[in-house]
Design a protein around this motif. Sequence first.
Motif, PDB file in Angstrom:
ATOM      1  N   GLY A  81       0.843  -1.376   0.102  1.00 54.41           N
ATOM      2  CA  GLY A  81       0.029   0.069   0.091  1.00 54.41           C
ATOM      3  C   GLY A  81       0.797   1.265   0.108  1.00 54.41           C
ATOM      4  O   GLY A  81       0.692   2.102  -0.653  1.00 54.41           O
ATOM      5  N   TRP A  82       1.889   1.164   0.880  1.00 58.07           N
ATOM      6  CA  TRP A  82       2.746   2.441   0.819  1.00 58.07           C
ATOM      7  C   TRP A  82       3.480   2.572  -0.521  1.00 58.07           C
ATOM      8  O   TRP A  82       3.958   3.661  -1.056  1.00 58.07           O
ATOM      9  CB  TRP A  82       3.821   2.262   2.118  1.00 58.07           C
ATOM     10  N   SER A  83       3.773   1.234  -1.068  1.00 52.67           N
ATOM     11  CA  SER A  83       4.526   1.414  -2.327  1.00 52.67           C
ATOM     12  C   SER A  83       3.680   2.168  -3.313  1.00 52.67           C
ATOM     13  O   SER A  83       4.154   2.797  -4.137  1.00 52.67           O
ATOM     14  CB  SER A  83       5.084  -0.032  -2.832  1.00 52.67           C
ATOM     15  N   GLY A  84       2.342   1.768  -3.466  1.00 48.70           N
ATOM     16  CA  GLY A  84       1.472   2.365  -4.372  1.00 48.70           C
ATOM     17  C   GLY A  84       1.318   3.794  -3.969  1.00 48.70           C
ATOM     18  O   GLY A  84       1.225   4.650  -4.965  1.00 48.70           O
ATOM     19  N   PRO A  98      -4.275  15.735 -10.531  1.00 48.12           N
ATOM     20  CA  PRO A  98      -4.892  15.749  -9.411  1.00 48.12           C
ATOM     21  C   PRO A  98      -5.408  14.195  -9.058  1.00 48.12           C
ATOM     22  O   PRO A  98      -5.562  13.756  -7.921  1.00 48.12           O
ATOM     23  CB  PRO A  98      -5.852  16.515  -9.379  1.00 48.12           C
ATOM     24  N   LEU A  99      -5.567  13.559 -10.201  1.00 45.31           N
ATOM     25  CA  LEU A  99      -5.967  11.966  -9.726  1.00 45.31           C
ATOM     26  C   LEU A  99      -4.963  11.177  -9.247  1.00 45.31           C
ATOM     27  O   LEU A  99      -5.227  10.213  -8.416  1.00 45.31           O
ATOM     28  CB  LEU A  99      -6.381  11.279 -11.111  1.00 45.31           C
ATOM     29  N   ALA A 100      -3.779  11.260  -9.421  1.00 50.20           N
ATOM     30  CA  ALA A 100      -2.472  10.618  -8.680  1.00 50.20           C
ATOM     31  C   ALA A 100      -2.543  11.213  -7.437  1.00 50.20           C
ATOM     32  O   ALA A 100      -2.324  10.236  -6.514  1.00 50.20           O
ATOM     33  CB  ALA A 100      -1.132  11.197  -9.360  1.00 50.20           C
ATOM     34  N   ASN A 101      -2.749  12.363  -7.008  1.00 53.32           N
ATOM     35  CA  ASN A 101      -3.011  12.856  -5.438  1.00 53.32           C
ATOM     36  C   ASN A 101      -4.183  12.021  -4.933  1.00 53.32           C
ATOM     37  O   ASN A 101      -3.916  11.680  -3.843  1.00 53.32           O
ATOM     38  CB  ASN A 101      -2.870  14.359  -5.667  1.00 53.32           C
ATOM     39  N   LEU A 102      -5.036  11.887  -5.616  1.00 54.11           N
ATOM     40  CA  LEU A 102      -6.222  11.504  -5.118  1.00 54.11           C
ATOM     41  C   LEU A 102      -6.278   9.979  -5.047  1.00 54.11           C
ATOM     42  O   LEU A 102      -6.570   9.453  -3.745  1.00 54.11           O
ATOM     43  CB  LEU A 102      -7.541  11.651  -6.086  1.00 54.11           C
ATOM     44  N   ALA A 103      -5.354   9.429  -5.624  1.00 51.34           N
ATOM     45  CA  ALA A 103      -5.018   7.672  -5.478  1.00 51.34           C
ATOM     46  C   ALA A 103      -4.178   7.426  -4.298  1.00 51.34           C
ATOM     47  O   ALA A 103      -4.425   6.748  -3.558  1.00 51.34           O
ATOM     48  CB  ALA A 103      -4.326   7.596  -6.829  1.00 51.34           C
ATOM     49  N   ALA A 104      -3.240   8.458  -4.228  1.00 48.50           N
ATOM     50  CA  ALA A 104      -2.445   8.386  -2.873  1.00 48.50           C
ATOM     51  C   ALA A 104      -3.268   8.670  -1.727  1.00 48.50           C
ATOM     52  O   ALA A 104      -3.020   7.873  -0.642  1.00 48.50           O
ATOM     53  CB  ALA A 104      -1.183   9.476  -3.012  1.00 48.50           C
ATOM     54  N   ARG A 105      -4.256   9.586  -1.508  1.00 48.94           N
ATOM     55  CA  ARG A 105      -4.999   9.876  -0.523  1.00 48.94           C
ATOM     56  C   ARG A 105      -5.844   8.387  -0.287  1.00 48.94           C
ATOM     57  O   ARG A 105      -6.234   8.423   0.973  1.00 48.94           O
ATOM     58  CB  ARG A 105      -5.562  11.171  -0.421  1.00 48.94           C
ATOM     59  N   ALA A 106      -6.240   7.873  -1.157  1.00 51.85           N
ATOM     60  CA  ALA A 106      -7.169   7.062  -1.203  1.00 51.85           C
ATOM     61  C   ALA A 106      -6.612   5.673  -0.511  1.00 51.85           C
ATOM     62  O   ALA A 106      -7.122   4.932   0.103  1.00 51.85           O
ATOM     63  CB  ALA A 106      -7.858   6.578  -2.421  1.00 51.85           C
ATOM     64  N   MET A 107      -5.386   5.420  -0.984  1.00 50.62           N
ATOM     65  CA  MET A 107      -4.622   4.254  -0.382  1.00 50.62           C
ATOM     66  C   MET A 107      -4.357   4.270   0.955  1.00 50.62           C
ATOM     67  O   MET A 107      -4.038   3.487   1.546  1.00 50.62           O
ATOM     68  CB  MET A 107      -3.164   3.938  -1.354  1.00 50.62           C
ATOM     69  N   ALA A 108      -4.214   5.403   1.245  1.00 50.81           N
ATOM     70  CA  ALA A 108      -3.432   5.637   2.745  1.00 50.81           C
ATOM     71  C   ALA A 108      -4.165   4.941   3.964  1.00 50.81           C
ATOM     72  O   ALA A 108      -3.808   4.258   4.608  1.00 50.81           O
ATOM     73  CB  ALA A 108      -3.360   7.137   3.106  1.00 50.81           C
ATOM     74  N   PRO A 109      -5.543   5.312   4.144  1.00 55.58           N
ATOM     75  CA  PRO A 109      -6.285   4.456   5.175  1.00 55.58           C
ATOM     76  C   PRO A 109      -6.386   2.980   4.945  1.00 55.58           C
ATOM     77  O   PRO A 109      -6.356   2.202   6.006  1.00 55.58           O
ATOM     78  CB  PRO A 109      -7.633   5.274   5.111  1.00 55.58           C
ATOM     79  N   VAL A 110      -6.428   2.556   3.579  1.00 47.17           N
ATOM     80  CA  VAL A 110      -6.513   0.985   3.440  1.00 47.17           C
ATOM     81  C   VAL A 110      -5.138   0.544   3.829  1.00 47.17           C
ATOM     82  O   VAL A 110      -5.317  -0.474   4.511  1.00 47.17           O
ATOM     83  CB  VAL A 110      -6.939   0.827   2.106  1.00 47.17           C
ATOM     84  N   GLY A 111      -4.112   1.022   3.458  1.00 49.38           N
ATOM     85  CA  GLY A 111      -2.972   0.454   3.838  1.00 49.38           C
ATOM     86  C   GLY A 111      -2.593   0.400   5.221  1.00 49.38           C
ATOM     87  O   GLY A 111      -1.981  -0.433   5.962  1.00 49.38           O
TER      88      GLY A 111
END
Length: 252
Positions: A81-84, A98-111
């Motif tokens: 998750g942190w790698s992604g 901004p979609l890349a930034n959105l993806a990073a923020r979406a991954m953080a709680p799941v990871g």
Amino acid sequence: MDSAREPGYRSDVPALHALANPARFLKIARPLTPILFWLGAALTLFGAWAGLTQTPADYLQKETVRILYIHVPAAWLGMGGWSGLALASLGYLIWRHPLANLAARAMAPVGAVFAATCLATGSIWGRPTWGTWWEWDGRLTSMLLLFFIYVAYIALARADAERGGDGRVPALFGVAGSVLLPIIRYSVIWWNTLHQGQSIGLTSSTIDGSMLWPLFFTMSGFTLLFAGIVLMRMRASLAAQKVEARLKRMAA
């Protein structure tokens, strides 16, 4: 939402990154999200059932070894998750989409959830195996640090959004935090530790095949669940942004 109108979007982004367009992303993500989620749930449940009922107990660890079917995928996705997140943050810093930034923020709680699950299952596994719930060895301590870094990223990203930041500070933190990943990976080699060494490699495994096969189902299932939940969170964020933009236009 037309990506050319997004703040910070660069029109010279190569065609290779056309999928970063929110409209194209949503066209793919809408049907893909339930497929990933439910297929992941099915594989996870089957793997957990097989691991609990269809495999022999370990000759040394007995029944407690069965926790590996949850612990190993959780560890994999805590790090993955942190790698992604780091790759998405790097993509945002380079292309400013901004979609890349959105993806990073979406991954953080799941990871972060998977990292916490790894720590919890490892502690439960360690009690009968090591005789203690916790040991400050290299692998456990570095994994705990990764969980704290997840929490710090979530707080930083939220604060950046509230003050109207452009997302560069959380993205830099996401890239910098990836330095912890090789430390976790090689901690059992670099330091004397209670944690066992690598059991599964690309070409070999120290786990007997009669016990190993359900792990591939839970690994695949949890990975698909991770992807499905991230897509779900990204879609929800895009929908919230669309509603917010519409409300602003109505108020103008």
